[in-house]
Design a protein around this motif. Structure first.
Motif, PDB file in Angstrom:
ATOM      1  N   ASN A   1       0.834  -1.209   0.000  1.00  7.39           N
ATOM      2  CA  ASN A   1       0.000   0.000   0.000  1.00  7.39           C
ATOM      3  C   ASN A   1       0.868   1.258   0.000  1.00  7.39           C
ATOM      4  O   ASN A   1       1.779   1.407   0.815  1.00  7.39           O
ATOM      5  N   GLY A   2       0.586   2.158  -0.929  1.00  3.73           N
ATOM      6  CA  GLY A   2       1.374   3.371  -1.090  1.00  3.73           C
ATOM      7  C   GLY A   2       2.565   3.192  -2.006  1.00  3.73           C
ATOM      8  O   GLY A   2       3.199   4.179  -2.406  1.00  3.73           O
ATOM      9  N   GLY A   3       2.879   1.941  -2.332  1.00  3.24           N
ATOM     10  CA  GLY A   3       4.055   1.668  -3.151  1.00  3.24           C
ATOM     11  C   GLY A   3       3.731   0.938  -4.432  1.00  3.24           C
ATOM     12  O   GLY A   3       2.758   1.247  -5.115  1.00  3.24           O
ATOM     13  N   THR A   4       4.530  -0.064  -4.739  1.00  6.65           N
ATOM     14  CA  THR A   4       4.459  -0.763  -6.023  1.00  6.65           C
ATOM     15  C   THR A   4       4.364  -2.260  -5.793  1.00  6.65           C
ATOM     16  O   THR A   4       5.075  -2.807  -4.945  1.00  6.65           O
ATOM     17  N   LEU A   5       3.495  -2.910  -6.570  1.00  8.64           N
ATOM     18  CA  LEU A   5       3.362  -4.369  -6.521  1.00  8.64           C
ATOM     19  C   LEU A   5       3.728  -4.933  -7.889  1.00  8.64           C
ATOM     20  O   LEU A   5       3.121  -4.571  -8.901  1.00  8.64           O
TER      21      LEU A   5
ATOM     22  N   LYS B   1      -9.456  -0.350  -7.033  1.00  2.56           N
ATOM     23  CA  LYS B   1      -8.419   0.050  -6.078  1.00  2.56           C
ATOM     24  C   LYS B   1      -8.824  -0.364  -4.660  1.00  2.56           C
ATOM     25  O   LYS B   1      -8.704   0.406  -3.693  1.00  2.56           O
ATOM     26  N   ALA B   2      -9.333  -1.577  -4.556  1.00  2.00           N
ATOM     27  CA  ALA B   2      -9.762  -2.128  -3.273  1.00  2.00           C
ATOM     28  C   ALA B   2      -9.655  -3.641  -3.334  1.00  2.00           C
ATOM     29  O   ALA B   2      -9.775  -4.238  -4.404  1.00  2.00           O
ATOM     30  N   VAL B   3      -9.409  -4.257  -2.174  1.00  2.00           N
ATOM     31  CA  VAL B   3      -9.315  -5.716  -2.098  1.00  2.00           C
ATOM     32  C   VAL B   3     -10.229  -6.210  -0.990  1.00  2.00           C
ATOM     33  O   VAL B   3     -10.511  -5.501  -0.023  1.00  2.00           O
ATOM     34  N   ARG B   4     -10.691  -7.448  -1.155  1.00  2.00           N
ATOM     35  CA  ARG B   4     -11.516  -8.085  -0.126  1.00  2.00           C
ATOM     36  C   ARG B   4     -10.780  -9.328   0.366  1.00  2.00           C
ATOM     37  O   ARG B   4     -10.687 -10.328  -0.352  1.00  2.00           O
TER      38      ARG B   4
ATOM     39  N   ASP C   1      -3.843   1.743  -2.273  1.00  2.00           N
ATOM     40  CA  ASP C   1      -3.221   2.637  -3.254  1.00  2.00           C
ATOM     41  C   ASP C   1      -1.925   1.986  -3.706  1.00  2.00           C
ATOM     42  O   ASP C   1      -0.891   2.106  -3.046  1.00  2.00           O
ATOM     43  N   VAL C   2      -1.989   1.259  -4.807  1.00  2.00           N
ATOM     44  CA  VAL C   2      -0.852   0.461  -5.266  1.00  2.00           C
ATOM     45  C   VAL C   2      -0.662   0.671  -6.760  1.00  2.00           C
ATOM     46  O   VAL C   2      -1.621   0.679  -7.524  1.00  2.00           O
TER      47      VAL C   2
END
Length: 443
Positions: free
Chosen positions: A226-230, A253-256, A267-268
C-alpha cells in the motif's frame, strides 16, 4: 517557501470548488479553467505543479489537454477525471501520457493520494538515483533506461516483457526507485511459485477462521504494498478465477480479504512481468482479455542478452566484483580467451545464466583467473549433443515423454540441479517444472 500550484480544468463550478478546497487543505493553491482555451492561457502565464482535468469539456476533451501538455509542458503531471467505470477512457488517457486518473464521483482520499504522488515528482529532494541499474552502454540498454525513466514519472500500469533472466524485476525496481513511490514498499510476487489454492490469500489476505488452517488474520501483498508498487511476476500463471478478482482489485483500487465482508481500499501501482506471450495466452483462452488490456497499458520490452553482446564485458566486470564483495574475496579476472568464449555464447538463460556461469567458474578457477575450461560451456554444449538416442518404435506418448525427460535433465545438469534456474532456462514456471518432475519420476 512558495506553495505548489494546481490547474483545475472543469466546466462545472461545483466540481472546481470541491477540488480546490481539497487541495487547499493540502496547502496547495489552485487556478480554475472551464475549457481548453482557458487552460492553455493559464498554462502560458503560470508555472503549475499539477493539472487535474475533466474528460468532457465544451471545446474538446481531457485527452486533448493531456497531449498538449505532453508537447509543451512535459514535466507537468496531469491527471484526468473520468466517468465511473469508464476504464477504456482512463486507459486511453494513460497511454496519451496522463500521470493517473480518478473516477466520478471523486473519492477525496484517492484525490489526495494522487496529488501527493504527483507533487513528489516535482520535489527535487525526493528525486534520487537508484542503486539498482541495468548494466551496459549498447543502444538497446540506453533506450531501455530512457523508457524506464519516463515510466517512473507515470502511475500507469506497465507490462514488462522479455525472456527469463533478462532483468525484468530489476527494471521494475528501477521504475519504483525513480518514481514518487520510492519511499514506500516495493513488493514482488512470483505468481508461478505459489500454489493456486493459496494465491488469493497471498494477494488479498484472509480473516481468521475463513478456511482450515487460517488461525489468524493475514495481511495480503496488496496491503503490504500500500502506497508503493506491486510487481506481479509471471502474471501469465494466474488461474482464470483469480484473474477476475485481480481485475476488480485493480479497477476498484480495493481488495476483499478471504472471509471478509468488506473491501479495503489500497493505493498500489501495478507492474506485471512474464516471459510468456500474453497475447497468445489471450488467444488461447487462458488469460482474460480485459485483464490483459488493463495491465498492458504501456509495454516495456527488455532485450535478450544475445541482442546486445557488446555489453557482456561490462556485465562480467560488474558480476565478478559483486561476487567478490559477497564472499569478501579478491575479484577474479578473466583470461582473454575466456572472455572471448563468453562473448560468443548465445545465453538461452540471458544475464542470469551469465551470473551462474561466472559464479561456478569463480569457485573452480585457480589463482583467481578464470580460464575457458572453468566456464563449463563446452561440457554443457557437449551434454546437449550427447543425449542418448530415443527409440523410434515407442508409442507417441512415450516418445514425447522421453524427449521431455531428456530436455529437463539437461537443464537441471546445466544449472547444477537448481530447479528454479532450470525452470527459467526451460521457459516454464517453477510450479510447472515441479509437476513435470513428479510425473516423469525425475529425482
Amino acid at each position: 517557501m512558495t506553495r505548489p500550484l494546481a490547474l483545475i480544468v472543469d466546466d462545472e463550478p461545483d466540481i472546481c470548488e470541491l477540488l480546490g478546497l481539497t487541495l487547499e487543505r493540502m496547502q496547495v493553491d489552485s487556478r480554475a479553467a472551464q475549457d481548453l482555451q482557458q487552460a492553455r492561457a493559464l498554462l502560458g502565464s503560470h508555472r503549475f505543479d499539477l493539472c487535474l482535468t475533466d474528460m468532457r469539456l465544451p471545446d474538446g476533451d481531457g485527452i486533448d489537454l493531456v497531449r498538449y501538455i505532453q508537447r509543451h509542458h512535459p514535466d507537468l503531471p496531469t491527471a484526468v477525471i473520468t466517468a465511473h467505470g469508464n476504464m477504456e477512457t482512463a486507459i486511453e488517457a494513460l497511454k496519451a501520457g496522463a500521470f493517473d486518473f480518478v473516477s466520478k464521483p471523486v473519492d477525496l482520499q484517492a484525490l489526495r493520494d494522487l496529488a501527493s504522488a504527483a507533487l513528489r515528482l516535482g520535489d527535487h529532494s525526493a528525486r534520487r538515483s537508484t542503486r539498482m541499474m541495468l548494466i551496459g552502454t549498447s543502444p538497446q540498454m540506453e533506450q531501455t533506461r530512457v523508457l524506464i525513466a519516463k515510466l517512473a514519472r507515470s502511475q500507469a500500469p506497465v507490462y514488462i516483457s522479455g525472456e527469463s533472466g533478462t532483468g525484468k524485476e530489476l527494471a521494475a525496481r528501477m521504475i519504483h526507485d525513480l518514481g514518487p513511490r520510492a519511499d514506500s514498499p516495493f513488493v514482488a510476487v512470483n505468481c508461478g511459485a505459489i500454489p493456486a489454492e493459496l494465491m488469493e490469500s497471498e494477494l488479498f489476505g484472509h480473516r481468521k477462521g475463513s478456511f482450515t488452517g487460517a488461525v489468524r488474520d493475514k495481511t495480503g501483498l496488496f496491503q503490504a504494498a500500500n502506497g508503493g508498487t506491486l510487481l506481479l511476476d509471471e502474471v501469465g500463471e494466474l488461474p482464470l478465477l483469480l484473474q477476475v478478482k485481480l481485475l476488480r482489485a485493480i479497477q476498484e483500487k480495493a481488495v476483499r480479504p478471504v472471509g471478509s465482508e468488506r473491501e479495503l481500499r489500497v493505493d498500489v501501482r501495478i507492474l506485471s512481468a512474464t516471459h510468456k506471450d500474453l497475447g497468445q495466452l489471450v488467444a488461447d483462452g487462458t488469460f482474460r482479455e480485459d485483464l490483459y488490456y488493463r495491465i498492458n497499458v504501456i509495454e516495456l520490452p527488455v532485450p535478450p542478452l544475445r541482442e546486445h553482446p557488446g555489453d557482456i564485458p561490462d556485465l562480467v566486470q560488474h558480476i565478478t566484483e559483486r561476487l567478490a564483495d559477497r564472499g569478501n574475496t579478491p575479484p577474479t579476472t578473466l583470461a582473454p580467451e575466456a572472455l572471448k568464449v563468453l562473448t560468443g555464447y548465445a545465453y538461452p538463460g540471458n544475464v542470469r545464466e551469465l551470473e551462474n556461469i561466472l559464479e561456478r567458474a569463480a569457485a573452480l578457477c585457480e589463482d583467481d583467473v578464470i580460464r575457458p575450461d572453468d566456464l563449463g560451456l563446452h561440457s554443457a554444449a557437449a551434454s546437449m549433443k550427447e543425449a542418448p538416442p530415443i527409440a523410434t518404435d515407442l508409442p507417441l506418448p512415450a516418445y514425447l515423454e522421453e524427449i521431455e525427460r531428456q530436455r529437463i535433465v539437461q537443464a537441471l545438469e546445466q544449472t547444477r540441479w537448481n530447479r528454479t534456474a532450470a525452470a527459467e532456462l526451460l521457459g516454464v514456471s517453477f510450479r510447472t517444472l515441479r509437476y513435470r518432475l513428479k510425473k516423469l519420476n525425475i529425482e
